[in-house]
Design an enzyme around this catalytic site. Sequence first.
Site, PDB file in Angstrom:
ATOM      1  N   TYR A 152       0.844  -1.193   0.000  1.00 23.87           N
ATOM      2  CA  TYR A 152       0.000   0.000   0.000  1.00 23.87           C
ATOM      3  C   TYR A 152       0.879   1.242   0.000  1.00 23.87           C
ATOM      4  CZ  TYR A 152       1.083  -0.029   5.018  1.00 23.87           C
ATOM      5  OH  TYR A 152       1.732  -0.052   6.232  1.00 23.87           O
ATOM      6  N   PRO A 153       0.414   2.305  -0.642  1.00 27.58           N
ATOM      7  CA  PRO A 153       1.102   3.594  -0.556  1.00 27.58           C
ATOM      8  C   PRO A 153       0.521   4.424   0.579  1.00 27.58           C
ATOM      9  CG  PRO A 153      -0.537   3.707  -2.267  1.00 27.58           C
ATOM     10  CD  PRO A 153      -0.649   2.326  -1.666  1.00 27.58           C
TER      11      PRO A 153
END
Length: 494
Positions: A152-153
């Site tokens: 995930y960013p």
Amino acid sequence: MERRQPPQTEEGWYVLHDFRSIDWDAWRDAPERRREQAIEEGMEYLTSSERVDDADEGESATFAVLGHKADLLVLHLRPTLADIDALERRFEHTALAEFTERADSYLSVTEVSGYMSQDYFEEDETADPGIANYIESRLKPELPDSDFLSFYPMSKRRGPDHNWYELPFDERADYLSNHGEIGKDYAGRVTQIIAGSVGLDDFEWGITLFGDDPTDVKELLYEMRFDPSSSRFAEFGQFFSARRMEPTDLGAYLAGEPVPQEDEGSHPHASGDTGGHHHGGSKSDGHHGGSGGPHGDDEDVRSELEEQGVYAGQPHGEDVHAVVLYSEADADELFEEVDGLRQNFDHYDTHVKTAVYEPRDDDAETAVVSLWDTDRAANTAAGFLAELPEIVRQAGDDEDDSWGTMGMFYTVKPEHRSDFTGVFDDAADMLADMDGHRKTDLLVNREDENDMFIASRWDSREDAMEFFRSDAFSETVEFGRDVLADRPRHVFLA
């Protein structure tokens, strides 16, 4: 107007998360010959990437993505953007590319910052080898052999109520330190790669978590949600979940068959076999001595020791792999920290043991020894162990102009313990007068006084071998056959 202090950073390898979706209608309609070509060329590309045929160092891995966001993830780590660029374009020349569309991608670069160790940036990098080694493992990470991946960013919030970048440096560092303490509780179960993406992609960091049990990742992230560093200041992009797969399983994957093809309970990477390609980012040489024998597969040393009656292990360190670090911390405090890590390490089948060894000489440092079935597992453990209190060096890194040996697995019969230590004292007196000998320490397992190891440092390999060829050493070996419960093995540290 006061300008807040940004942390210093150091960057390592570039990271590309390349998400691909399969055009399943086109795949089903394609002639068998065309599908076979796509599988063959796809396997060749993925296998070559994982061998890192295209660069001097790096890592790659292939994953099957769960859910609708994508079907495949190819994860690349390389030293330069040119390397990443070439990998992207080379994929487009495969027959497999005709059946895929890029669903998403994320570009970032591994980094460490002054939040982790301000001293690392302010002092000579060699001042603290333990921290330096740990930072190196963050900048050039090895991809874990774990089955599950979560990517995930994320960015730090810059809102009117909570603005991360308006906080003083020390306050930000405290937030992150407390946040990191949560992660330590999952050591051995969840491994992370943190890469910065400011100016490279839409968010500020890309976070990749690895674990064999997806619920460990879920529990870690859930617990971190309640930490102020996340609850007040974190903003997240979409999450991707995936399972590791071998390039050779590509045909099975596209046919809808289970992957990996081996038994679901064992991961195909568990053997640590990298197909004969030595990854430049590996710390297997000079950092961990496979306790089966010398670094560099020095068969001459191994054979010569065998002639002296000394078991030097199997040819490629198949026995176990060791991480040995030395600390100046209080032994009680160190043991408490190690015990917490050990409980997490025990979740892995590749963990043999981790123990604290105290020196008989008050001037010597306490040692932490961690033994693993695979070199990759030992490398991963080394990153966590380097964060233990007051680590001053890691065996194999301490002196460039010398040669070290480490005798392990001295398990003494309880009734002969005093005999063994007495013979060691006599040998130490003799060694003190030998040319080329620098020091020899006997360390004792804090939890088992009959478990010991001996570490020596010499000016050169030949100086050490002179001792191993001596009559005095032969007599010691013969004595050991009577007082030791197990056969000792030697580790040679380059």
